[in-house]
Design a protein around this motif. Structure first.
Motif, short mmCIF file in Angstrom:
data_model
loop_
_atom_site.label_atom_id
_atom_site.label_comp_id
_atom_site.label_asym_id
_atom_site.label_seq_id
_atom_site.Cartn_x
_atom_site.Cartn_y
_atom_site.Cartn_z
N PRO A 179 0.83 -1.21 0.00
CA PRO A 179 0.00 0.00 0.00
C PRO A 179 0.86 1.26 0.00
O PRO A 179 2.01 1.25 0.44
CB PRO A 179 -0.79 -0.11 1.31
N ASN A 221 -5.29 8.12 -5.72
CA ASN A 221 -6.49 7.54 -6.31
C ASN A 221 -7.49 8.66 -6.60
O ASN A 221 -8.15 9.17 -5.70
CB ASN A 221 -7.10 6.53 -5.32
N LYS A 223 -11.27 8.30 -5.50
CA LYS A 223 -11.67 8.27 -4.10
C LYS A 223 -12.29 9.58 -3.66
O LYS A 223 -13.30 9.62 -2.98
CB LYS A 223 -10.47 7.93 -3.21
N GLU A 237 -5.91 6.49 -0.26
CA GLU A 237 -6.71 5.31 0.08
C GLU A 237 -6.98 4.47 -1.16
O GLU A 237 -7.44 4.99 -2.19
CB GLU A 237 -8.04 5.75 0.72
N ASP A 238 -6.70 3.18 -1.07
CA ASP A 238 -6.89 2.24 -2.17
C ASP A 238 -6.04 2.59 -3.39
O ASP A 238 -6.34 2.14 -4.51
CB ASP A 238 -8.37 2.16 -2.59
N LYS A 249 -2.24 2.83 -5.50
CA LYS A 249 -1.02 2.06 -5.70
C LYS A 249 0.08 2.98 -6.21
O LYS A 249 -0.18 3.95 -6.92
CB LYS A 249 -1.23 0.95 -6.72
N ASP A 297 -3.05 6.28 -12.46
CA ASP A 297 -3.92 5.32 -11.79
C ASP A 297 -5.02 4.81 -12.71
O ASP A 297 -5.65 3.79 -12.41
CB ASP A 297 -4.54 5.95 -10.54
#
Length: 724
Positions: A564, A598, A601, A674-675, A677, A684
């Motif tokens: 993460p 992200n 998000k 959050e979430d 990579k 992304d």
């Protein structure tokens, strides 16, 4: 910028309205504003102010600024003497479909039923105006519609019209009108309608005001009445730069038709740029005098103009339909200041030192956030530590032993907590505790700490903060010899969030592609940096060779990290991304070298970070909106190896090309990890790099010039000799 975005309605609205702002332009270096000033009125980042006076107390409701496209907590400022202001985070129920985040351009009505009705814009579920009700002007608030039906919905009165920036006006007969609209030059004019005076939760008889009746509009209408004339004031230019201003038209009715007033614009950037981009205002009338309360940009100016502060100046009518030009300045509104039991500030202009202070040296600015700025009674200046390492301290020498009972501290962000300890001493060597907030989780501005001691020296030791990447920074540190009454006994709720992680000054990702062992069956690359883990090789990424050293050709492929994104890169966390790259063809879009946020998000500007190599307006760094992205000043030449380094130290973002600073901008990021990579060679959502890369490094701090040159030489590739 031409990034692919989620199809939420609020994002589509912002994509539609993208334009590229001019950079701040000041005629001279402003080292320090005048001392003991009245402007800015509030110590913090706030915009779109609405000022009201209820039962002898002044209230300012405003957008909380300088994060996530002005999407901070819903707060209110209050004061009884118009000199000492206190901030409170209001309790407002969230929308059912989304966690309430946008609290834009609020307004409030004290209705004939004795209740208070709060209205504000929100674009998370469509750009609507929502309504709430309370028995008190500070809440707690209840929804007017439990099913989240807006009071003014998006597309009202015409399809596609964003319902934002609503201000309400009560006429002499008690009828309440609303005027609203933003980006109206794209949306065919402002809107006007009537509010149901009994229910207070729905509109009727809407109409559009033709564009030619409000020349050069942008947003933020405000209706008032002077004699028999209805004065429709509004903001023109662009909120992102120095062109922002306040204008007006007048009519015989709240619906118009309106005639442009004289002297437009009546409020605009002043000659020396110290009042920059003033606009989005409300009016305070007191004892027959009028005062315009508005926001203006900070100095040094944060990229995109989203770090704004509230100011006030006197506004004079020549007659019922003519407003004189406002002379914006820094002085106090002395006729508004009331007699108060607040004693003199013992720390004012005393000798103040610190563990460090931030020196902003960029292509645009040469400015220091010096320790004495915390004790100068000036809300335009603050002390800021050199970096986001903790602890940091601020020390005040009162000159002689003084009796002290209260200390008030305005930290940079009013709605996030800071953890700190205040110590005192008679000799500057032996210290005792005045206040221990080392485990504090309650936000506030000012933070009020009481004791009863004798001391000459005071030391504020800041140990950490709620949000990642914030520097220790203080607008005001005030010291008093007695306690005094606070207008309202309000206490903020403690946050449930743990203190933010602090940079460990580590190299998180370390890949030298020339030395890797590529396992074709697993298609993975080990990370030699402190995060460990590995990168999965995806899609069409080819290994090539440089005189015994290897590099990757990113032909629509990418490397995706197994672990993460670390919390140290969250929100405003510092970073460096450094890579040797060669791009055969530099286009004006795409070409993402790395991404670690992200965009799905949160989907607001400044919540997204990516490093790019293209010739377009987001050619160096992408932040999801053209007002905040950074281009190259000189685009690196195609088909040549270049060492590109993107750094962010919590205040300034910089792009270096081959060891030289190419571009920079003052920023505050609100990164959404959050979430997410860490991705090398793509964004992304798959905006790919089509060139070659020989090394990649990522750090949790900003490298300085010397460190950049050292790393550049360490990983310098040779000439390409063959494919493998």
């Amino acid at each position: 910028m031409n990034l692919k975005l989620p199809t939420h309605s609020f994002l589509l609205f912002f994509v539609f309205t993208i334009c590229f702002s001019q950079r701040a332009s000041f005629a001279q270096k402003i080292d320090r504003m005048d001392q003991n000033t009245g402007n800015p009125l509030l110590p913090g980042w706030f915009a779109d102010p609405t000022i009201k006076k209820y039962n002898g107390i002044y209230y300012i409701y405003a957008t909380t600024d300088n994060e996530m496209l002005a999407s901070g907590a819903p707060t209110v400022w209050y004061s009884k003497d118009f000199s000492n202001w206190y901030n409170y985070t209001m309790e407002i129920p969230s929308l059912e479909s989304v966690n309430l985040r946008n609290f834009w351009a609020p307004d409030i009505i004290h209705a004939k039923d004795g209740k208070y009705y709060l209205y504000f814009g929100n674009c998370q579920a469509g750009c609507n105006i929502y309504g709430y009700v309370s028995e008190n002007p500070t809440g707690p608030w209840e929804k007017l519609h439990e099913d989240d039906t807006p009071v003014i919905k998006h597309g009202y009165p015409t399809e596609g019209f964003p319902s934002l920036d609503a201000q309400f006006f009560t006429d002499d007969d008690g009828q309440i009108y609303a005027h609203w609209g933003t980006w109206v030059h794209y949306n065919k004019g402002y809107a006007v309608g009537q509010l149901d005076n009994t229910r207070m939760d729905q509109m009727f008889d809407p109409a559009k005001i033709p564009l030619d009746q409000t020349p050069a509009p942008f947003e933020a209408p405000y209706m008032m009445k002077k004699g028999e004339k209805y004065i429709l004031m509004y903001s023109g230019g662009s909120c992102h730069d120095e062109s922002y201003n306040v204008r007006y038209s007048f009519a015989e009715s709240p619906y118009g038709p309106f005639t442009e007033g004289d002297n437009n614009p009546v409020l605009s950037t002043n000659s020396d740029g110290s009042v920059h981009g003033p606009g989005h205002h409300s009016i305070l009338e007191e004892d027959g005098d009028y005062y315009i309360v508005y926001h203006r940009h900070d100095y040094p100016m944060t990229r995109g103009g989203m770090a704004r502060q509230v100011a006030i100046d006197k506004m004079i009518f020549e007659n019922d339909s003519t407003i004189k030009k406002v002379n914006p300045g820094h002085g106090k509104m002395k006729d508004l200041i009331k007699v108060s039991d607040v004693p003199d500030d013992l720390a004012f202009n005393t000798k103040t030192t610190a563990s460090s202070h931030y020196y902003l040296n960029s292509l645009e600015y040469d400015y220091e956030y010096r320790p004495e700025f915390a004790t100068d009674k000036n809300n335009a200046t603050m002390w800021k530590a050199e970096n986001n390492q903790y602890p940091q301290y601020l020390e005040v020498d009162l000159g002689e032993e003084k009796h002290i009972e209260r200390i008030m501290t305005n930290f940079e962000f009013a709605s996030y907590y800071y953890q700190y300890v205040i110590k005192y001493s008679l000799d500057g060597e032996k210290w005792k505790i005045f206040a221990d907030r080392s485990s504090n989780r309650v936000p506030g501005s000012p933070m009020i700490d009481d004791n009863d001691i004798e001391a000459r020296y005071l030391k504020l030791e800041i140990l950490g903060t709620e949000k990642t990447g914030l520097l220790a920074s203080v607008w005001n540190f005030q010291v008093f010899n007695s306690k005094f009454d606070i207008p309202l006994q309000l206490e903020n709720r403690a946050s449930e969030n743990s203190p933010a992680p602090i940079s460990q000054r580590k190299k998180l990702i370390d890949i030298n592609f020339g030395n890797i062992e590529l396992n074709d069956s697993k298609r993975s690359i080990k990370n030699s940096g402190s995060l460990g883990g590995f990168f999965k090789v995806e899609d069409n990424v080819k290994l090539k060779e440089l005189k015994g050293e290897r590099f990757f050709d990113f032909n629509g492929g990418k490397l995706v990290f197994s672990e993460p994104v670390p919390e140290v890169l969250n929100w405003n966390g510092s970073f460096t991304v450094a890579t040797w790259v060669k791009n055969p063809k530099v286009s004006n879009q795409g070409e993402f070298l790395a991404s670690w946020c992200n965009r799905n998000k949160i989907g607001l500007a400044n919540t997204y970070n990516a490093m790019v190599y293209n010739s377009g307006p987001y050619g160096a760094a992408a932040h999801l909106d053209g007002h905040f992205d950074m281009s190259f000043n000189e685009v690196p030449e195609a088909n040549e190896w270049h060492y590109l380094v993107l750094t962010f130290d919590g205040v300034v973002e910089k792009m270096y090309v081959d060891g030289k600073l190419d571009n920079s901008q003052v920023m505050l990021l609100s990164s959404a990890i959050e979430d997410a990579k860490i991705i090398i060679g793509a964004s992304d959502i798959g905006e790919n790099f089509t060139g070659q890369m020989a090394s990649f490094g990522m750090y949790d701090y900003a490298l300085n010039n010397h460190e950049i040159l050292k790393s550049m030489n360490k990983y310098r590739p040779n000439e390409l000799i063959s494919d493998k």
